[in-house]
Design a protein around this motif. Structure first.
Motif, short mmCIF file in Angstrom:
data_model
loop_
_atom_site.label_atom_id
_atom_site.label_comp_id
_atom_site.label_asym_id
_atom_site.label_seq_id
_atom_site.Cartn_x
_atom_site.Cartn_y
_atom_site.Cartn_z
N GLU A 198 0.83 -1.21 0.00
CA GLU A 198 0.00 0.00 0.00
C GLU A 198 0.86 1.26 0.00
O GLU A 198 0.59 2.22 -0.72
N MET A 199 1.92 1.24 0.79
CA MET A 199 2.81 2.40 0.86
C MET A 199 3.51 2.63 -0.48
O MET A 199 3.68 3.77 -0.91
N VAL A 200 3.92 1.54 -1.12
CA VAL A 200 4.54 1.64 -2.45
C VAL A 200 3.59 2.32 -3.42
O VAL A 200 3.97 3.25 -4.16
N GLU A 201 2.34 1.89 -3.42
CA GLU A 201 1.35 2.47 -4.33
C GLU A 201 1.12 3.94 -4.06
O GLU A 201 1.03 4.76 -4.99
N ILE A 202 1.05 4.31 -2.78
CA ILE A 202 0.84 5.71 -2.41
C ILE A 202 2.01 6.57 -2.88
O ILE A 202 1.82 7.64 -3.48
N LEU A 203 3.22 6.09 -2.62
CA LEU A 203 4.40 6.86 -3.01
C LEU A 203 4.47 7.04 -4.53
O LEU A 203 4.77 8.15 -5.02
N VAL A 204 4.19 5.98 -5.26
CA VAL A 204 4.23 6.08 -6.71
C VAL A 204 3.16 7.02 -7.23
O VAL A 204 3.38 7.79 -8.17
N GLU A 205 1.97 6.97 -6.61
CA GLU A 205 0.90 7.88 -7.02
C GLU A 205 1.31 9.35 -6.82
O GLU A 205 0.83 10.23 -7.52
N PHE A 206 2.18 9.58 -5.86
CA PHE A 206 2.65 10.95 -5.62
C PHE A 206 3.95 11.26 -6.37
O PHE A 206 4.59 12.26 -6.11
N GLY A 207 4.32 10.37 -7.28
CA GLY A 207 5.45 10.67 -8.15
C GLY A 207 6.76 10.02 -7.80
O GLY A 207 7.81 10.43 -8.32
N ALA A 208 6.78 9.03 -6.93
CA ALA A 208 8.04 8.38 -6.57
C ALA A 208 8.67 7.74 -7.80
O ALA A 208 7.99 7.12 -8.62
N ASN A 243 -0.30 7.54 -15.17
CA ASN A 243 -1.66 7.82 -15.60
C ASN A 243 -1.96 9.31 -15.49
O ASN A 243 -1.14 10.09 -14.98
N LEU A 244 -3.13 9.68 -15.95
CA LEU A 244 -3.49 11.10 -15.98
C LEU A 244 -3.53 11.71 -14.57
O LEU A 244 -3.11 12.85 -14.37
N GLN A 245 -4.01 10.95 -13.59
CA GLN A 245 -4.09 11.45 -12.22
C GLN A 245 -2.70 11.77 -11.67
O GLN A 245 -2.49 12.81 -11.06
N GLN A 246 -1.76 10.86 -11.92
CA GLN A 246 -0.40 11.08 -11.45
C GLN A 246 0.23 12.30 -12.11
O GLN A 246 0.84 13.15 -11.45
N LEU A 247 0.08 12.38 -13.41
CA LEU A 247 0.65 13.51 -14.16
C LEU A 247 0.03 14.83 -13.71
O LEU A 247 0.73 15.84 -13.57
N SER A 248 -1.28 14.82 -13.47
CA SER A 248 -1.97 16.03 -13.03
C SER A 248 -1.47 16.47 -11.65
O SER A 248 -1.26 17.66 -11.41
N ARG A 249 -1.30 15.49 -10.76
CA ARG A 249 -0.83 15.81 -9.41
C ARG A 249 0.57 16.44 -9.45
O ARG A 249 0.85 17.43 -8.80
N ARG A 253 1.56 20.30 -8.40
CA ARG A 253 2.56 20.60 -7.38
C ARG A 253 3.63 21.54 -7.91
O ARG A 253 4.05 22.48 -7.25
N ALA A 254 4.10 21.24 -9.12
CA ALA A 254 5.13 22.08 -9.72
C ALA A 254 4.63 23.51 -9.91
O ALA A 254 5.34 24.48 -9.66
N MET A 255 3.37 23.64 -10.35
CA MET A 255 2.78 24.95 -10.58
C MET A 255 2.65 25.72 -9.28
O MET A 255 2.96 26.92 -9.21
#
Length: 280
Positions: A198-208, A243-249, A253-255
């Protein structure tokens, strides 16, 4: 009973040296009546025992909120340091005593005391013990998300290494850098080592970065057991585009960080608080 000494203090203005005193014992055990009597009788609230531990350190470590209040009202130094450099806020955060943490912060305790070579920050301490509520409060009060400890790395490293998923979520949602590195080791390496799917998935979703290599030239997946859920998860992310959600996040953040820096430049905000504003 320890009475305030008139001589010069060996440890600056924190108090005189002694063995563990009755004030320490009362503070540690939550004996508020006894502590109040000692204070009224002239006992020093800043007396230091072995390892420069003050009564306030002991009260915070035990989560004795009423004793903490009595000590502070009597003039206890809120940011006193023990021999390891820990402040009472570090002790309260380690113990997970939310009320003590809140009280100390209200009385002026520094959420970002200068780090020493021997002690982590209050936020590190809270993450180490998985004290989610303390993590939230410290962040709300300006704790540095990227505080760096030479032994542990950032608070996110600590939360991942100690398998505290809820703390990881809090840190990431507050803006912690997901790819922060200590010896090239990222939080994702820790999650992989601990087989925390679960932690791996969360980190990757946030751009790890699943391809990041540590000082052993190993990727996170190299620390997993073949065919395990965490290994399967990492292999999937290695071969799949974001995916689109990851890219959007990541784009958002960068913006936000870029916009924050622009505002800082326009308002001529001191550089010392740039880090805080960018990661809240």
């Amino acid at each position: 009973m320890e009475i305030q000494s008139d001589r010069d203090y060996f440890f600056g203005d924190i108090g005189c040296w002694s063995e563990r005193t009755e004030v320490h014992k009362a503070a540690s055990q939550g004996q508020t009546s006894q502590l109040q009597s000692l204070i009224l009788g002239g006992a020093s609230v800043n007396v230091v025992a072995v390892d420069s531990i003050t009564p306030l350190h002991e009260a915070c470590l035990r989560g004795q909120t009423q004793c903490v209040r009595l000590l502070l009202d009597a003039g206890a130094q809120v940011d006193a340091r023990n021999v390891d450099g820990s402040t009472p806020l570090c002790e309260a955060s380690s113990a997970g005593s939310l009320e003590c943490v809140r009280l100390l912060l209200e009385r002026g305790a520094k959420s970002n005391p200068a780090l020493t070579s021997r002690t982590p920050s209050p936020l590190h301490e809270a993450c180490m013990g998985g004290k989610e509520d303390c993590v939230k409060l410290l962040i709300a009060m300006g704790a540095n998300l990227e505080a760096y400890d030479i032994y542990y790395g950032t608070p996110l490293h600590v939360a991942c290494a100690n398998e505290h998923t809820e703390c990881v979520k809090v840190l990431l949602n507050a803006g912690a850098k997901v790819n922060a590195a200590r010896l090239h080791e990222t939080p994702l390496h820790h999650a992989a080592k601990n087989k925390q799917e679960e932690m791996v998935e969360i980190l990757v979703e946030f751009g790890a970065n699943v391809h990041a290599r540590d000082h052993h030239d190993k990727k996170p997946v190299d620390y997993t057991t073949p065919s395990s859920p965490s290994a399967t998860c990492l292999r999937f992310y290695e071969t799949s585009p974001m995916n689109l959600q990851q890219l959007s996040r990541l784009a958002l953040r960068a913006m936000l960080e870029t916009r924050a820096l622009e505002v800082i430049e326009q308002l001529d905000i001191p550089k010392l608080i740039i880090g805080y504003l960018c990661y809240q």
